[in-house]
Design a protein around this motif. Structure first.
Motif, PDB file in Angstrom:
ATOM      1  N   ASP A  88       1.187  -0.837   0.094  1.00  0.00           N
ATOM      2  CA  ASP A  88       0.049  -0.205  -0.199  1.00  0.00           C
ATOM      3  C   ASP A  88       0.604   1.284   0.055  1.00  0.00           C
ATOM      4  OD1 ASP A  88      -2.588  -0.489  -0.087  1.00  0.00           O
ATOM      5  OD2 ASP A  88      -2.738  -1.175   1.891  1.00  0.00           O
ATOM      6  N   ASN A  89       2.338   1.229   0.903  1.00  0.00           N
ATOM      7  CA  ASN A  89       2.747   2.302   1.005  1.00  0.00           C
ATOM      8  C   ASN A  89       3.807   2.712  -0.642  1.00  0.00           C
ATOM      9  OD1 ASN A  89       1.291   2.008   3.218  1.00  0.00           O
ATOM     10  ND2 ASN A  89       3.621   1.839   4.442  1.00  0.00           N
ATOM     11  N   GLN A  90       3.662   1.719  -1.191  1.00  0.00           N
ATOM     12  CA  GLN A  90       4.430   2.564  -2.426  1.00  0.00           C
ATOM     13  C   GLN A  90       3.390   2.349  -3.947  1.00  0.00           C
ATOM     14  OE1 GLN A  90       7.135  -0.976  -3.372  1.00  0.00           O
ATOM     15  NE2 GLN A  90       6.266  -1.841  -1.790  1.00  0.00           N
ATOM     16  N   PHE A  91       1.948   2.478  -3.763  1.00  0.00           N
ATOM     17  CA  PHE A  91       1.563   2.429  -4.806  1.00  0.00           C
ATOM     18  C   PHE A  91       0.920   3.958  -4.624  1.00  0.00           C
ATOM     19  CE2 PHE A  91      -1.224   1.797  -8.316  1.00  0.00           C
ATOM     20  CZ  PHE A  91      -2.007   0.844  -8.073  1.00  0.00           C
ATOM     21  N   ILE A  92       1.597   4.619  -5.663  1.00  0.00           N
ATOM     22  CA  ILE A  92       1.765   6.060  -6.145  1.00  0.00           C
ATOM     23  C   ILE A  92       0.785   7.045  -6.657  1.00  0.00           C
ATOM     24  CG2 ILE A  92       2.879   8.306  -6.534  1.00  0.00           C
ATOM     25  CD1 ILE A  92       5.384   5.724  -6.035  1.00  0.00           C
ATOM     26  N   SER A  94      -2.734   6.627  -9.246  1.00  0.00           N
ATOM     27  CA  SER A  94      -4.306   6.462  -9.072  1.00  0.00           C
ATOM     28  C   SER A  94      -4.567   5.003 -10.084  1.00  0.00           C
ATOM     29  CB  SER A  94      -5.953   7.682  -9.562  1.00  0.00           C
ATOM     30  OG  SER A  94      -5.049   7.573 -10.702  1.00  0.00           O
ATOM     31  N   THR A  95      -4.020   4.738 -11.147  1.00  0.00           N
ATOM     32  CA  THR A  95      -4.831   3.190 -11.115  1.00  0.00           C
ATOM     33  C   THR A  95      -3.271   2.594 -11.476  1.00  0.00           C
ATOM     34  OG1 THR A  95      -3.561   4.190 -13.272  1.00  0.00           O
ATOM     35  CG2 THR A  95      -6.391   4.256 -12.970  1.00  0.00           C
ATOM     36  N   ASP A  98      -0.809   3.917 -14.040  1.00  0.00           N
ATOM     37  CA  ASP A  98      -0.375   5.677 -13.731  1.00  0.00           C
ATOM     38  C   ASP A  98       0.374   5.076 -13.374  1.00  0.00           C
ATOM     39  OD1 ASP A  98      -2.174   6.946 -15.628  1.00  0.00           O
ATOM     40  OD2 ASP A  98      -3.088   7.614 -13.637  1.00  0.00           O
ATOM     41  N   ASP A  99       0.628   4.193 -12.157  1.00  0.00           N
ATOM     42  CA  ASP A  99       1.620   3.798 -11.228  1.00  0.00           C
ATOM     43  C   ASP A  99       2.818   2.944 -11.680  1.00  0.00           C
ATOM     44  OD1 ASP A  99       1.998   3.908  -8.393  1.00  0.00           O
ATOM     45  OD2 ASP A  99       3.182   1.370  -8.946  1.00  0.00           O
ATOM     46  N   ILE A 100       2.613   2.100 -12.578  1.00  0.00           N
ATOM     47  CA  ILE A 100       3.858   1.875 -13.498  1.00  0.00           C
ATOM     48  C   ILE A 100       4.297   2.265 -14.096  1.00  0.00           C
ATOM     49  CG2 ILE A 100       4.860   0.269 -14.859  1.00  0.00           C
ATOM     50  CD1 ILE A 100       1.821  -1.835 -14.555  1.00  0.00           C
ATOM     51  N   PHE A 102       5.322   5.926 -13.136  1.00  0.00           N
ATOM     52  CA  PHE A 102       5.635   7.022 -12.178  1.00  0.00           C
ATOM     53  C   PHE A 102       6.881   7.189 -11.801  1.00  0.00           C
ATOM     54  CE2 PHE A 102       7.319   8.226  -7.986  1.00  0.00           C
ATOM     55  CZ  PHE A 102       7.264   9.238  -8.226  1.00  0.00           C
ATOM     56  N   PRO A 135      -5.747   0.833  -6.998  1.00  0.00           N
ATOM     57  CA  PRO A 135      -5.198  -0.284  -5.379  1.00  0.00           C
ATOM     58  C   PRO A 135      -5.980  -0.301  -4.537  1.00  0.00           C
ATOM     59  CG  PRO A 135      -4.799   2.605  -5.350  1.00  0.00           C
ATOM     60  CD  PRO A 135      -5.240   2.104  -6.584  1.00  0.00           C
TER      61      PRO A 135
ATOM     62  N   LEU B 133      -4.522  11.882 -10.291  1.00  0.00           N
ATOM     63  CA  LEU B 133      -3.368  11.973 -10.758  1.00  0.00           C
ATOM     64  C   LEU B 133      -3.236  13.069 -12.018  1.00  0.00           C
ATOM     65  CD1 LEU B 133      -0.089   9.155 -11.239  1.00  0.00           C
ATOM     66  CD2 LEU B 133       0.240  11.633 -10.492  1.00  0.00           C
ATOM     67  N   ARG B 165      -4.997  10.730  -2.800  1.00  0.00           N
ATOM     68  CA  ARG B 165      -4.748   8.872  -2.786  1.00  0.00           C
ATOM     69  C   ARG B 165      -4.973   8.161  -1.351  1.00  0.00           C
ATOM     70  NH1 ARG B 165      -3.752   4.988  -1.700  1.00  0.00           N
ATOM     71  NH2 ARG B 165      -2.133   3.820  -2.228  1.00  0.00           N
ATOM     72  N   ALA B 221       9.863   4.913  -1.557  1.00  0.00           N
ATOM     73  CA  ALA B 221       9.189   4.325  -2.254  1.00  0.00           C
ATOM     74  C   ALA B 221       9.301   4.835  -3.985  1.00  0.00           C
ATOM     75  CB  ALA B 221       8.069   3.506  -2.714  1.00  0.00           C
ATOM     76  N   ARG B 225      12.114   5.318  -6.894  1.00  0.00           N
ATOM     77  CA  ARG B 225      11.977   4.793  -7.733  1.00  0.00           C
ATOM     78  C   ARG B 225      12.357   6.168  -9.188  1.00  0.00           C
ATOM     79  NH1 ARG B 225       5.828   2.860  -7.329  1.00  0.00           N
ATOM     80  NH2 ARG B 225       5.894   3.398 -10.333  1.00  0.00           N
ATOM     81  N   ARG B 233      10.356  16.167 -15.363  1.00  0.00           N
ATOM     82  CA  ARG B 233       9.604  14.925 -15.508  1.00  0.00           C
ATOM     83  C   ARG B 233       9.219  15.523 -16.803  1.00  0.00           C
ATOM     84  NH1 ARG B 233       5.827  13.427 -11.669  1.00  0.00           N
ATOM     85  NH2 ARG B 233       6.137  11.627 -12.100  1.00  0.00           N
TER      86      ARG B 233
END
Lengths: 275, 266
Positions: A88-92, A94-95, A98-100, A102, A135, B133, B165, B221, B225, B233
């Motif tokens: 949960d704490n590394q999912f930045i 909203s989908t 989008d997370d991949i 980032f 998430p 986002l 989020r 995290a 990344r 960015r």
């Protein structure tokens, strides 16, 4: 070829207590290394130092022959990814998509190429059908697979898994272990897994045991996990198959140590046939 | 607690959801300006009708909008007390000697409450229909011109996005801690004020601890990344205005114009 070399690394968080004390080790390219030890043994601190998330105070870490410091940190981070314990704490994003994306955005990847990269790595972790999910609609194992895809998308050669399965249910654990195994086998990635799972350690190439910030054992999985005396002395578990072999040995029956249950059953059957 | 909807994104497939976040943010600002115009009840009725139509187009249930009003009830009660103490005009409705209540106090409270309801409706419509986002991107673009004055627009947008989020996650965490404390005998509903305060403290302390831990892990995290605040960015999502975005903007300016006419001309 050594991909990571750690020399005389010591670290404390400011309270003066050494979390790591003179640790030296090397990680070979393409290997599957597990680092085991009790809570507080310094495993996660070592992982964070290797990922450049903590500043090195004493000692040296070299990754791809580059000294890990502020000048090289961004270059090294492109080759080394880390997956943490809590999905949960590394999912930045909203989908999932989008997370991949980032990490790709941070590494200034051309937006036109992102979809292809996202699809490729979502496929590797079997999340291609969940790309537009949020998430909250994913299980722990699925979120962790997204975290792995997010790291993979940045094209690292080494991935550190910092107790990445410890917060997951049994099914989630198996899913992630399979993904890690596939990455090592199919993608030829160098894997460093920080774990309490002794069975996972048994199936890795290289095992390092930390105790109170010091390296106490380092070698191939078979030799390290056969050192029952040391493992018992520091209170670590012994693989199930090794325990059975040991129990037979205590009864005067010599049976070879096996990495998996099938091998053990085979060895016992062979023994039966001989008698 | 899990019924709190403020700040949530509702993943529905509607024309409003597909609009450009910049257009939605600008339209929201225009509508907020319209709410602040002294246009009287007719102005508010016009705004309420427009917002209801947008809610229906967005396929959002009115019960969701209603639920987003609940957290502001305390504020309305506070306003009522302030107005009762400060407004001494209109018809005397209640005279207790030490306390008098005039009709204007109730009228003013109702007037401000309607404004608040419209404002919350406008902002929740934005968050209901815009992914966090996308919202970040939109805010960043809208605040873009202020970057030259040293405003860290990207950082502001990222903070807002992460806060949004993590709202559902923190709510879940709160529920977990509440259940855990309840199982140890803490009563959040019954008891004297002092006991209630103690119960809330037993919730807030672990909640803050968990929130800080989560923030630390999230920062790690993000850093791992390759995120560096202030660094350039690229953007996965490329924003592009479409015909519908211009319709939304034109519509919001039209509402503002109507409200200005009602406020200052008629």
């Amino acid at each position: 070829m050594d991909i990571i070399s750690v020399k005389d690394l010591s670290f404390s968080y400011g309270d003066g207590i050494k979390v790591l004390d003179g640790v030296s080790l090397t990680i070979e390219e393409g290997s599957y290394t597990t680092i085991i030890g009790h809570n507080g043994s310094g495993k996660s601190t070592l992982a964070k130092l290797m990922a450049g998330l903590l500043m090195i105070k004493e000692g040296e870490i070299r990754i791809f022959d580059l000294k890990l410091d502020l000048n090289n940190i961004n270059k090294i981070r492109q080759s080394l990814g880390i997956v943490f314990q809590n999905p949960d704490n590394q999912f930045i994003g909203s989908t999932v998509r989008d997370d991949i994306a980032f990490g790709l955005e941070n590494h200034r990847v051309d937006p036109g190429k992102m979809d292809e990269i996202i699809d490729r790595f979502a496929h590797i972790v079997h999340m291609e059908e969940f790309l537009d999910k949020e998430p909250n609609n994913l299980s722990g194992g699925q979120k962790q697979r997204v975290a792995i895809a997010g790291v993979l998308a940045m094209g690292p050669k080494v991935i550190i898994f910092d107790e990445a399965t410890s917060m997951l249910d049994p099914q989630g654990k198996e899913e992630i272990k399979q993904v890690i195994y596939d990455l090592h086998k199919n993608e030829k990635m160098t894997i460093i897994s920080i774990t309490h799972d002794i069975e996972e350690a048994l199936n890795s190439d290289h095992v390092i045991v930390l105790e109170k910030g010091k390296k106490v054992l380092d070698g191939d999985a078979f030799s390290v996990l056969s050192n029952f005396k040391m493992l018992k002395a520091i209170g670590l578990d012994i693989p199930f198959t090794f325990k059975v072999s040991e129990a037979f040995k205590n009864k005067g029956i010599d049976i070879k140590k096996c990495k998996d249950l099938e091998g053990l059953v085979e060895a016992i059957c062979q023994l039966n046939l001989k008698n | 607690m899990n019924k709190i909807v403020f700040g949530k994104y509702l993943p529905l497939n509607s024309p409003i959801h597909h609009l450009d976040p910049r257009a939605k943010i600008l339209a929201m600002l225009v509508m907020l300006v319209a709410v602040f115009m002294p246009a009287g009840w007719y102005g508010y009725i016009v705004i309420a009708i427009i917002l209801s139509i947008v809610t229906m187009i967005a396929k959002i249930k009115f019960s969701y909008i209603y639920r987003s009003f609940k957290p502001m009830m305390m504020m309305v009660i506070f306003l009522l007390i302030i107005n009762i103490l400060s407004f001494k005009e209109g018809v005397l409705l209640l005279d207790l000697g030490f306390l008098t209540v005039y009709s204007n106090a109730l009228f003013q409270t109702f007037y401000i409450a309607v404004r608040l309801i419209l404002m919350i409706m406008i902002t929740t419509l934005l968050t209901f229909t815009t992914k966090p986002l996308d919202l970040t991107l939109g805010i960043e673009y809208v605040l873009g011109p202020f970057t030259r004055f040293g405003l860290p627009t990207h950082e502001i947008a990222m903070i807002i996005s992460i806060a949004l989020r993590f709202i559902p996650t923190i709510i879940e965490e709160t529920m977990r801690i509440m259940n855990s404390q309840k199982s140890r005998g803490v009563d959040f509903e019954e008891g004297k004020l002092k006991e209630k305060v103690m119960a809330i403290v037993s919730l807030i302390v672990p909640l803050f601890s968990v929130a800080f831990q989560r923030a630390d892990e999230l920062a790690n995290a993000m850093e791992a990344r390759g995120y560096v605040p202030g660094e350039e960015r690229t953007r996965y999502k490329q924003l592009k205005y479409t015909k519908n975005d211009f319709i939304l903007l034109a519509g919001s300016f039209l509402v503002l114009a109507m409200v200005i006419v009602l406020a200052f001309v008629i």
